[in-house]
Design an enzyme around this catalytic site. Sequence first.
Site, short mmCIF file in Angstrom:
data_model
loop_
_atom_site.label_atom_id
_atom_site.label_comp_id
_atom_site.label_asym_id
_atom_site.label_seq_id
_atom_site.Cartn_x
_atom_site.Cartn_y
_atom_site.Cartn_z
N LYS A 18 57.50 0.83 92.67
CA LYS A 18 58.58 0.21 91.88
C LYS A 18 58.68 -1.29 92.18
CE LYS A 18 62.91 1.77 92.62
NZ LYS A 18 63.85 0.69 92.93
N SER A 19 58.66 -1.64 93.46
CA SER A 19 58.81 -3.06 93.82
C SER A 19 57.68 -3.90 93.23
CB SER A 19 58.77 -3.21 95.34
OG SER A 19 59.87 -2.57 95.93
N SER B 133 66.73 -8.39 103.93
CA SER B 133 66.63 -7.93 102.54
C SER B 133 65.50 -8.62 101.81
CB SER B 133 67.94 -8.20 101.81
OG SER B 133 67.73 -8.11 100.41
N ASP C 140 64.45 2.78 102.05
CA ASP C 140 64.72 3.67 100.90
C ASP C 140 64.45 5.14 101.22
OD1 ASP C 140 65.48 1.55 99.31
OD2 ASP C 140 63.47 1.22 98.52
N ARG D 239 74.64 5.96 100.80
CA ARG D 239 73.70 7.03 101.18
C ARG D 239 74.03 7.70 102.50
NH1 ARG D 239 68.17 4.27 98.66
NH2 ARG D 239 68.58 5.02 96.55
C1 S3P Z 1 63.44 -3.80 97.24
C2 S3P Z 1 64.03 -4.10 98.44
C3 S3P Z 1 64.95 -3.18 99.15
C4 S3P Z 1 64.85 -1.77 98.60
C5 S3P Z 1 64.83 -1.73 97.10
C6 S3P Z 1 63.65 -2.52 96.57
C7 S3P Z 1 62.55 -4.80 96.61
O1 S3P Z 1 66.27 -3.63 98.97
O2 S3P Z 1 65.93 -0.99 99.08
O3 S3P Z 1 64.73 -0.40 96.63
O4 S3P Z 1 61.81 -4.45 95.67
O5 S3P Z 1 62.55 -5.96 97.05
P1 S3P Z 1 66.96 -4.70 99.97
O6 S3P Z 1 66.32 -5.99 99.75
O7 S3P Z 1 68.41 -4.70 99.56
O8 S3P Z 1 66.76 -4.16 101.36
#
Ligand code: S3P
Length: 449
Positions: free
Chosen positions: A30-31, A176, A329, A360
């Site tokens: 997804k990312s 983050s 996640d 969560r």
């Molecule tokens: C993500 C970063 C994470 C993750 C999210 C996807 C990303 O969030 O929980 O599902 O694609 O950069 P955080 O940056 O809030 O930790």
Amino acid sequence: MEDLNIINNIIFTVEAGGTLNGTLRVPGDKSISHRSIMLGSLAEGVTEVTGFLEGDDALATLQAFRDMGVDIEGPDNGRVVIHGVGMKGLKTPKEALDMGNSGTSMRLLPGLLCGQNFNTVLGGDASLSGRPMRRVTEPLADMGAVIGTTETGTAPLSICGDQPLHAIDFTLPVASAQVKSCLLLAGMYAKGRTCITEPAPTRDHTERMLTGFGYPVERVSLGNGRASASLEGGGKLTAAKVEVPADISSAAFFMVGASISEGADIVLEHVGVNPTRTGVINILREMGADITLSNEREVGGEPVADIRVRSAQLHGINIPEDQVPLAIDEFPVLFVAAACAEGETVLTGAKELRVKESDRIQVMADGLKILGVDAQPTEDGMVIQGGGAGSQLGSGQVESHDDHRIAMAFSMAALRASGPIVINNCANVNTSFPSFVELAQGAGLKITC
Ligand code: S3P
């Protein structure tokens, strides 16, 4: 929104028992899928993406760029072709951009939108509209951006274009990747060198993909797991080929499912094993899981491997805090693993879990209690007493709270339950893993919806 969710209520019913077997490929990361659309749109030239995740979240990003005038073909079996418009080529969208349930879209897009010469509004669903956005809007304001939020710092976000941006040197208050990525994207439009320092390693897909699109990013390790990434504003992106690996966060459900069910043996193919994402493997191995990686290779700047997981008797652990951002996640399903493990598992340092698609910590503790598990939520984690070898979880009806990962975590719990588990409001599984039910059925989970 609520009415729509009631109409769309999708209920998973998972019969108890069974095991997982076979070779499967879970959908694309997804990312990485989000980032491929963002960088491909801003690049010069035509970007071809394969393995793209056709889930609602990544599709929300794709639609947003279409709404800003980018010609995007597909997705067609994971293939997307993006006709990049260059750093300043996006057009004013006719209306507010809809980010749906997608936190990554909502937090990354402002970074590049504040560098455009038009205004935009970003909205989302009820869950996304309750999530904290000041973590991105405040540092962006320090760069000169003008962004409005609600009084409580949530979406919708109103972004004023045409503001001169200047670089910042910023240390993230929370680990983050979304905030880091947002600020790096804004940095491309800022005067000077933007440097972002993280308190602990977080996923580095943005830095890797920027490099793949020819945008120089300097990364420095600062010791104790801290690192910084910096880039100079005013550069450009050049179209590239992106091959998206399977999402380790989706594979994680099967990794736990196979670990907790007797006689299981699965191979998860072509999974992204970027070291900033492999906390789930490290934690499960420390709990005694039988996980082997093979066919390790690098594809388009991202490490990939096939992951074999066989049943194992897990034991409880104190989850090392340095693994938390690397498995952020995966905790819903790791809590299920802990509930089946021998002894106590303690998670600390994971307050971020309270501001994900749902809280969560609370939601998993509530559901596990319904299944008879002694799960005590704490401010920043959970303490779970596992049942140990041969133990069974109870059965019952649990709430997903519209959170895809809660729905899939409780689905796997049924492999060790004494009776059926019914999970309410599972429509959002489509945000990250649209083929979950079919793939899980094929592997042996007794799930229907
Ligand atoms: C993500 C970063 C994470 C993750 C999210 C996807 C990303 O969030 O929980 O599902 O694609 O950069 P955080 O940056 O809030 O930790």
